[in-house]
Enzyme design. Structure first.
Site, mmCIF file in Angstrom:
data_model
loop_
_atom_site.group_PDB
_atom_site.id
_atom_site.type_symbol
_atom_site.label_atom_id
_atom_site.label_comp_id
_atom_site.label_asym_id
_atom_site.label_seq_id
_atom_site.Cartn_x
_atom_site.Cartn_y
_atom_site.Cartn_z
ATOM 1 N N ARG A 72 0.822 -1.212 0.000
ATOM 2 C CA ARG A 72 0.000 0.000 0.000
ATOM 3 C C ARG A 72 0.854 1.258 0.000
ATOM 4 O O ARG A 72 0.498 2.266 -0.646
ATOM 5 C CB ARG A 72 -0.907 -0.022 1.227
ATOM 6 C CG ARG A 72 -1.929 1.107 1.302
ATOM 7 C CD ARG A 72 -2.903 0.844 2.443
ATOM 8 N NE ARG A 72 -3.950 1.850 2.523
ATOM 9 C CZ ARG A 72 -3.984 2.834 3.426
ATOM 10 N NH1 ARG A 72 -2.994 2.953 4.313
ATOM 11 N NH2 ARG A 72 -4.980 3.698 3.450
ATOM 12 N N HIS A 76 0.354 4.395 -2.606
ATOM 13 C CA HIS A 76 0.075 5.750 -2.139
ATOM 14 C C HIS A 76 1.216 6.708 -2.447
ATOM 15 O O HIS A 76 1.000 7.918 -2.522
ATOM 16 C CB HIS A 76 -0.230 5.734 -0.640
ATOM 17 C CG HIS A 76 -1.611 5.238 -0.323
ATOM 18 N ND1 HIS A 76 -2.322 5.646 0.777
ATOM 19 C CD2 HIS A 76 -2.423 4.372 -0.982
ATOM 20 C CE1 HIS A 76 -3.506 5.055 0.787
ATOM 21 N NE2 HIS A 76 -3.581 4.265 -0.268
ATOM 22 N N ASN A 104 -3.816 8.456 4.518
ATOM 23 C CA ASN A 104 -2.677 7.859 5.227
ATOM 24 C C ASN A 104 -2.763 7.956 6.746
ATOM 25 O O ASN A 104 -2.201 7.112 7.453
ATOM 26 C CB ASN A 104 -1.375 8.525 4.763
ATOM 27 C CG ASN A 104 -1.086 8.271 3.301
ATOM 28 O OD1 ASN A 104 -1.402 7.212 2.766
ATOM 29 N ND2 ASN A 104 -0.496 9.262 2.639
ATOM 30 N N HIS A 203 -6.209 -5.865 -2.908
ATOM 31 C CA HIS A 203 -7.059 -5.960 -1.727
ATOM 32 C C HIS A 203 -7.390 -7.412 -1.388
ATOM 33 O O HIS A 203 -8.216 -7.663 -0.505
ATOM 34 C CB HIS A 203 -8.344 -5.149 -1.924
ATOM 35 C CG HIS A 203 -8.136 -3.674 -1.839
ATOM 36 N ND1 HIS A 203 -9.132 -2.743 -2.062
ATOM 37 C CD2 HIS A 203 -7.025 -2.943 -1.544
ATOM 38 C CE1 HIS A 203 -8.643 -1.517 -1.927
ATOM 39 N NE2 HIS A 203 -7.373 -1.614 -1.616
#
Length: 340
Positions: A72, A76, A104, A203
């Site tokens: 992740r 990001h 975040n 995911h």
């Protein structure tokens, strides 16, 4: 690190790094006059990939959630100003950290693992391996360690000297975004529909907080009713730990069937209307035949999902890299250097 952990990490290094060079050949990726090249550190730091994989392996052994967290971080990072490790910067007199942004804050983690990797690389090859490349390698290794595909990572990114909280708030897809909004956010990064559906397959591992999907359980559209696209029995099972108020930080598996294994179960869950986040389920129910067809394809054929995911990870990892004389190679991933 115990002997068992050391042996485990070593086996993971062997399994990840060495077969990839022959199994997944990849040419340099051109960006203007500069190139990202999987062989970028072959002479300047030949042990770089082994160091990264060893420490990622240890972290995964100690905390099964860490693989998803490291993956992740790379997402990001790349969606804000490109893959430049801006997400790793702490706040300072001149920088407001992206760690404070809505996507975040209270959820991004794994920074200590990146710190450990960076310290080991600085000891082995000072001022050589960028934090942005560490994120890209750690994401690949985390995927493989949980059973997913491998790929050759183009290298040679450099690190930014700034961050963008605004970019983090605006550019990263949010759990409640509509499908057209998500498609637009991916398109702005040069990513297409196949990239979108494949990359959201990450995911298949990881967790989400109650606050990210609560509205689906109680008030999806402002009419006081739950999301009709969410399986009723699944919603009922979620409500005790995700009440109307309170429990915001309670964690739930994104894939409750195989939560620590990187596989195609995520897409099977979507077909059963058991996608946890609205932004996941809309791939099937958002009225776009192309995304729905890809969900069905990946649910039926894990090999195709793996191939598309690996290709899309390389593509995402190549978003607007700093190369050549642009940016810097930070000696500490949390702060910019002060020698320029």
């Amino acid at each position: 690190m115990s002997a068992a952990m050391a042996a485990f990490a070593f086996l993971l290094v062997i399994a990840i790094v060495f077969p990839l060079a022959s199994a997944f050949p990849s040419p340099p990726v051109s960006w203007g006059q500069q190139q990202l090249d999987p062989h970028f550190y072959d002479h300047s730091c030949p042990q770089a990939q082994q160091i990264v994989a060893s420490i990622v392996g240890k972290a995964h052994y100690q905390d099964p959630r860490m693989a998803a967290s490291l993956l992740r971080l790379h997402f990001h990072d790349c969606f804000v100003k490109g893959c430049d490790a801006s997400i790793l910067l702490d706040s300072s007199a001149t920088i407001m950290s992206e760690k404070r942004s809505n996507p975040n804050r209270d959820s991004a983690r794994g920074f200590e693992v990146i710190d450990e990797i960076k310290a080991a690389l600085e000891a082995a090859c000072p001022h050589t391996v960028s934090c942005a490349d560490i994120l890209a390698l750690a994401a690949r290794d985390s995927t493989v360690m949980t059973g997913g595909p491998g790929w050759i990572v183009p290298l040679g990114r450099r690190d930014s000297r700034g961050a963008s909280v605004q970019g983090s708030n605006n550019d990263i897809p949010a759990p409640n975004n509509t499908l057209p909004t998500i498609i637009t956010k991916f398109k702005l990064q040069g990513l297409d529909i196949v990239d979108l559906v494949a990359l959201l397959g990450s995911h298949t591992i990881g967790d989400s907080r109650c606050t990210s999907f609560r509205q689906r359980l109680y008030n999806q559209t402002g009419n006081g009713l739950p999301d009709f696209t969410l399986d009723a029995s699944y919603a009922a099972a979620l409500r005790p730990r995700c009440p109307r108020s309170g429990g915001d930080q309670n964690l739930f598996f994104l894939d409750p069937v195989t939560p620590f294994r990187f596989d195609n179960q995520y897409y099977k869950n979507l077909l059963a209307h058991r996608g946890l986040l609205s932004s996941d389920e809309v791939l099937l129910t958002g009225g776009n035949p192309a995304t729905a067809e890809l969900v069905e394809l990946y649910a039926a054929d894990q090999d195709i999902f793996f191939a598309h995911f690996a290709r899309s990870m390389v593509k995402m990892g190549n978003i607007s890299p700093l190369t050549g004389g642009n940016g810097e190679v930070r000696t500490n991933c949390r702060r910019v250097n002060h020698n320029y």
